[in-house]
Design an enzyme around this catalytic site. Structure first.
Site, mmCIF file in Angstrom:
data_model
loop_
_atom_site.group_PDB
_atom_site.id
_atom_site.type_symbol
_atom_site.label_atom_id
_atom_site.label_comp_id
_atom_site.label_asym_id
_atom_site.label_seq_id
_atom_site.Cartn_x
_atom_site.Cartn_y
_atom_site.Cartn_z
ATOM 1 C CB THR A 172 16.388 3.010 0.284
ATOM 2 O OG1 THR A 172 16.697 2.005 -0.373
ATOM 3 C CG2 THR A 172 16.050 3.509 -2.042
ATOM 4 N NE ARG A 200 19.447 -7.462 -2.060
ATOM 5 C CZ ARG A 200 18.458 -6.545 -2.020
ATOM 6 N NH1 ARG A 200 19.291 -5.672 -2.678
ATOM 7 N NH2 ARG A 200 17.657 -6.443 -1.576
ATOM 8 C CB VAL A 201 20.072 -5.845 -8.031
ATOM 9 C CG1 VAL A 201 19.605 -5.046 -8.658
ATOM 10 C CG2 VAL A 201 21.289 -5.932 -9.311
ATOM 11 N N GLY A 202 18.205 -5.062 -5.775
ATOM 12 C CA GLY A 202 17.060 -4.957 -4.899
ATOM 13 C C GLY A 202 15.735 -4.719 -5.567
ATOM 14 C CG ASP A 203 12.718 -2.485 -4.075
ATOM 15 O OD1 ASP A 203 14.272 -2.246 -3.545
ATOM 16 O OD2 ASP A 203 11.655 -1.864 -3.824
ATOM 17 C CB THR A 223 12.099 2.634 0.944
ATOM 18 O OG1 THR A 223 12.567 1.823 2.224
ATOM 19 C CG2 THR A 223 11.358 3.170 1.457
ATOM 20 N N GLY A 224 12.083 -0.506 1.166
ATOM 21 C CA GLY A 224 12.552 -2.022 2.023
ATOM 22 C C GLY A 224 13.031 -2.752 1.616
ATOM 23 N N GLY A 226 13.770 -5.228 -0.630
ATOM 24 C CA GLY A 226 13.236 -5.695 -2.218
ATOM 25 C C GLY A 226 13.076 -6.655 -2.264
#
Ligand code: ASP
Length: 299
Positions: A172, A200-203, A223-224, A226
């Site tokens: 990211t 799926r949606v991350g942070d 970053t990491g 999510g």
């Protein structure tokens, strides 16, 4: 005075030198724009869009692939001067998801658009679209195959075949700026995690989790994994810590909180309201570069 820090993801980065020329070029362009007096939101958008264009990074072109071999991008931006924000998730075909997030912030009454609706909004505002071949690279197909074989959903940087695979594994991207007016902004963009499914949606597209900016606190890009960053409301927590702590202490305390509270893994970059730059991570590495009026540093 101005400050700029960009990141290219956290993880087990096997050949960090490979990314340094890109990071240097992009941070130097950002520095030039800040010298010309451009605003924090303009500069974070520009830097993140250049990172999206570079197939080395997991954002825009070169994004990691979903379980059904597609690219679905998430991105967000926040302006610390007025707490305006724009975000998009699950977007396909848009060349620069961060520009779409900026357009949502500036040209709509909304904050967060997803999927088909976000793509429709992009068309309405004449944002550039690219065909699938532009986004999907050979190394991403190989990475997905490995993730499938291992039956895992993984971070771009994760090395499934332990030490054997020395391929381009990048994460990211994000940028955080304090411009010469003293305004803060941050932006984050990603293809997400390898082999993701079910929309799926991350942070990275979530304000307060992957991205946050507030002139009276700090601006942060994360970053990491999510899911962990969402549960920890990471970017906002890190910014809040600057009330009492230096930027460096706040960044470190936020990562400590991530680890203790949700057993989380990742990193963040930040600039506090005084213009102090900081970063922290608990992964083996974090790709980042920073600049001010006088210098450019690549790490
Ligand atoms: N935070 C991103 C996500 O979970 C992944 C990353 O930072 O590499 O979508």
């Amino acid at each position: 005075m101005f400050k700029l820090i960009i990141h290219g993801g956290a993880g087990a980065i096997k050949s960090p030198d490979e990314y340094k020329p890109s990071l240097e070029k992009i941070v130097t362009e950002g520095q030039k724009l800040l010298q010309q007096g451009k605003s924090a939101t303009e500069v974070v958008t520009h830097c993140v869009s250049l990172l999206e264009d570079d197939p080395l990074f997991n954002a825009g072109r070169g994004s990691v692939l979903t379980a059904d071999e597609r690219v679905e991008c998430d991105a967000s931006i926040m302006n610390g001067e007025n707490l305006q924000a724009g975000a998009v998730a699950g977007v396909s075909g848009v060349k620069n998801p961060v520009k779409l997030a900026l357009t949502v912030m500036e040209k709509s009454e909304f904050v967060f658009l997803i999927g088909k609706g976000a793509e429709e909004f992009a068309k309405l505002h004449n944002l550039e679209f690219m065909p699938d071949e532009y986004f999907i690279t050979e190394s991403r197909l190989k990475q997905l195959k490995e993730a499938r074989e291992a039956g895992k959903v993984v971070l771009d940087h994760s090395d499934l075949k332990s030490q054997k695979n020395d391929e381009k594994k990048l994460g990211t991207v994000g940028a955080v700026v304090m411009d010469s007016q003293g305004n803060l902004a941050s932006a984050t963009s990603t293809g997400g995690i390898v082999n993701k499914r079910f929309g799926r949606v991350g942070d990275s597209s979530i304000i307060g989790a992957g991205t946050y900016a507030n002139n009276s606190l700090a601006a942060v890009s994360c970053t990491g994994y999510g899911e962990q960053f969402i549960r920890a409301t990471m970017a906002r927590v890190a910014a809040e810590f600057t009330k009492e702590l230096s930027a460096k202490e706040a960044a470190e305390k936020a990562i400590e909180f991530l680890q203790k509270s949700v057993n989380g893994l990742g990193g963040l970059i930040m600039i506090d309201r005084f213009g102090n730059i900081a970063h922290a991570y608990n992964t083996p590495g974090l790709l980042y570069a920073q600049a001010d009026e006088k210098s450019v540093k690549i790490f």
